[in-house]
Write a protein that holds these residues in place. Structure first.
Motif, short mmCIF file in Angstrom:
data_model
loop_
_atom_site.label_atom_id
_atom_site.label_comp_id
_atom_site.label_asym_id
_atom_site.label_seq_id
_atom_site.Cartn_x
_atom_site.Cartn_y
_atom_site.Cartn_z
N MET A 48 66.31 92.61 -32.69
CA MET A 48 67.33 91.60 -32.44
C MET A 48 67.60 91.46 -30.94
SD MET A 48 70.00 92.37 -35.57
CE MET A 48 71.18 91.21 -34.90
N SER A 49 67.59 92.60 -30.24
CA SER A 49 67.82 92.57 -28.79
C SER A 49 66.71 91.82 -28.08
CB SER A 49 67.93 93.99 -28.24
OG SER A 49 69.03 94.67 -28.82
N SER A 96 72.20 92.97 -24.77
CA SER A 96 70.93 93.18 -25.48
C SER A 96 70.02 94.13 -24.73
CB SER A 96 70.24 91.83 -25.69
OG SER A 96 71.03 90.98 -26.49
N THR A 102 67.08 88.17 -28.82
CA THR A 102 68.18 87.60 -28.04
C THR A 102 67.79 87.42 -26.59
OG1 THR A 102 69.81 88.62 -29.51
CG2 THR A 102 70.58 87.91 -27.33
#
Length: 624
Positions: free
Chosen positions: A311-312, A164, A315
């Motif tokens: 999203m990274s 990520s 995460t």
């Protein structure tokens, strides 16, 4: 009937001690020593990780081509090429993900196994006083729960964090290249995203360590109750123990609930910030596309990279909580590894390289024989000792004792006189605070403990048997012994007949702590173990106390044969078992108050005579 839990509440256990660990994620760097032996695997996993991240980011360019060259340009050929390009990237990403997942998971399992072995290998070298203040259940929790948690972190969460992070950096660079204005909008929201990570992350880490400690308490409590289940049932305390265990479990649950709440708040806050920024970016970008300042493909690619970036970040924020838990577990494990044994090889007299061995060769010179030891094999010279858990009470006080080679010496006296302490010091489970103990003229603090203990065999009052078969338990002191030697030792200890009567004979498993045997049978197996080891010095701690009259007679004969031409120290409360000892030493309050033969002590020692009066109907009878 009303419950009265207050008077039976157990005190909270003290956590296992060690050197204080760093209070941040930097403590995870101490795990690197367990990763470095597998550099090739780590490098291969990193290559697969970088490849996967790069391919993931390249899909954004496929999206741009798909929109601009295919949809907008109304070109079927360009559309087909864009689809093939995306499918090819997907195949590469699948291969890279498989490779990364396998290598990282393998690495996590391997590091966890090595760490578990390192902790156990260190535990078995620690001094016994460490286990007086640290519960075995908590230590077992570190070996199992903590190492399993780290395996999950190294084999999964850490990999996700790295992937990520790479995706976040790559997506940010491509965002800047694609559209600078929109990128600045996204970047302006980064501090707002990092803020909850920093605030809640610290709270999660503290709660994670507290949660691991509470889980250890639960396991320790349950293990202790199961170990003493007969006592629990005998005193009808099942109901109380159920309630007490329930309280331990609920306490662990409350801590876990707080940790989960903090992690949930962290994730929710990050998602709100990230997708709020994306929404704002879509509004600005949509207006630019409608005004002709950017193409639909560029906006599509930008949205793709922004979603990947979001999203990274999400995460990373989730994994950050896992890393905080891993830091707590690492602190506990590293703290255990940093515990220094109070009985290192060489002890107070030198480093391990300065140790000497018993029966030295021509190249190894022993410490010079003290003038006051004469021809004695063992000598206690002005020995004083306090147990670490009872520093104000002297277990031994300026004790002097000489034991000649081949002599049998019995230690008698009331409980707490210091008899068992002599055995503890002789085996170097502890070192005296003052005075010296010499063996063959060598101060035992200068001896390698392994070499020292190889010369000794102990038959304790409560023999320790392992969850294995009879072969293993008798061979424990001499693993290389043949079957015939084991059987001969069992016969000498009068154990062969009952062993043969077991369901599988010598292959029979004895259950945990030998629960399938009677007390007398356990004792005879312990005696067989000592006979097989054939030691220079034999230590008998009430070795026949658990035997019936007939078995005691046979085992006593076996012991007399074993004791011939062998130095033997015997702790005895039953004077009938040591009447023929070469010397009887009477101890009281950590000191020797009398020494001699049985008939001599009857007239010279009031304490010995009182003990004899309590045990013999005819105390005035002497034994020649």
């Amino acid at each position: 009937m009303t419950d009265t839990p207050d008077d039976t509440t157990r005190p909270s256990p003290q956590p296992a001690s060690g050197k204080p660990a760093k209070k941040s994620l930097s403590v995870l760097l101490q795990l690197w020593q367990f990763v470095t032996p597998y550099r090739k695997t780590s490098i291969a996993a990193c290559i697969a990780l970088i490849l996967t991240a790069g391919v993931s980011l390249s899909i954004g360019q496929g999206v741009r081509l798909l929109i601009d060259e295919g949809f907008v340009a109304q070109s079927s050929q360009a559309l087909q090429q864009a689809v093939v390009f995306i499918v090819g990237l997907s195949l590469l990403m699948a291969i890279g993900t498989f490779t990364r997942f396998y290598l990282v998971s393998w690495l996590g399992e391997r590091v966890s196994a090595d760490l578990r072995k390192a902790v156990f290998n260190h535990i078995v070298t620690l001094h016994p006083s460490y286990f007086e203040s640290n519960r075995s259940g908590e230590i077992m929790s570190r070996l199992t729960t903590d190492t399993t948690l780290l395996q999950t972190i190294i084999g999964s969460s850490f990999s996700m964090a790295l992937r990520s992070s790479l995706t976040l950096i790559g997506a940010l660079i491509l965002l800047l290249i694609t559209n600078l204005k929109l990128s600045l909008i996204v970047l302006s929201c980064v501090p707002l995203v990092l803020l909850p990570i920093l605030i809640y992350g610290r709270r999660v880490r503290k709660l994670a360590k507290k949660s691991q400690d509470s889980i250890a308490d639960v396991g320790s409590y349950a293990g202790e109750i199961i170990q003493h289940i007969k006592t629990v049932q005998s005193y009808t305390r099942e109901s109380h123990e159920r309630q007490a265990f329930g309280k331990e479990v609920e306490a662990a649950f409350e801590v876990a609930k707080q940790r989960v709440r903090q992690r949930a708040l962290l994730i929710a806050a990050v998602i709100l910030m990230v997708f709020g920024a994306i929404t704002g970016m879509l509004w600005v970008g949509g207006n630019d596309m409608l005004a002709g300042r950017m193409s639909g493909g560029e906006l599509g690619a930008f949205v793709f990279y922004a979603i990947m970036m979001a999203m990274s970040v999400a995460t990373i924020s989730e994994v950050y909580g896992e890393l905080q838990r891993a830091a707590g577990a690492t602190e506990r494990l590293i703290g255990l590894l940093n515990v220094e044994s109070l009985i290192p090889p060489g002890g107070e007299l030198g480093a391990p390289s300065d140790t000497v061995a018993l029966n030295p060769t021509e190249d190894t010179q022993p410490v010079a024989m003290s003038e006051n030891t004469g021809h004695s094999l063992l000598s206690f010279n002005d020995v004083s000792f306090h147990y670490p858990s009872r520093p104000e009470q002297a277990a031994l006080h300026q004790l002097n004792l000489m034991i000649a080679e081949g002599q049998s010496l019995a230690l008698v006296g009331p409980s707490g006189a210091g008899k068992s302490t002599l055995f503890e010091l002789l085996q170097r489970f502890y070192d005296p605070q003052s005075g010296t103990i010499t063996l063959q003229g060598n101060d035992i603090r200068a001896l390698d403990p392994h070499s020292l203990r190889q010369q000794l065999a102990v038959v304790p009052q409560q023999p320790a048997l392992f969850t294995a078969d009879v072969w293993y338990n008798i061979r424990y002191g001499k693993p290389e012994a043949s079957d015939d030697e084991v059987i001969a030792a069992a016969r000498a200890a009068h154990a062969h007949d009952f062993i043969e009567a077991l369901p599988e004979g010598y292959n029979s498993h004895l259950g945990e702590q030998g629960t399938r045997l009677s007390g007398g049978q356990k004792q005879r197996l312990a005696i067989a173990r000592a006979i097989l080891k054939d030691p220079k010095i034999l230590l008998l701690d009430e070795a026949t106390s658990a035997l019936d009259a007939e078995s005691e007679f046979h085992v006593q004969q076996a012991l007399e044969t074993l004791m011939k031409n062998r130095t033997t120290l015997i702790i005895a409360h039953r004077l009938a078992t040591i009447l023929h000892a070469d010397t009887i030493v009477v101890m009281d309050q950590g000191q020797i108050v009398a020494q001699g033969k049985h008939h001599e002590l009857l007239t010279r020692s009031p304490l010995y005579r009182r003990l004899a009066d309590l045990q013999f109907q005819e105390p005035e009878r002497s034994v020649s």
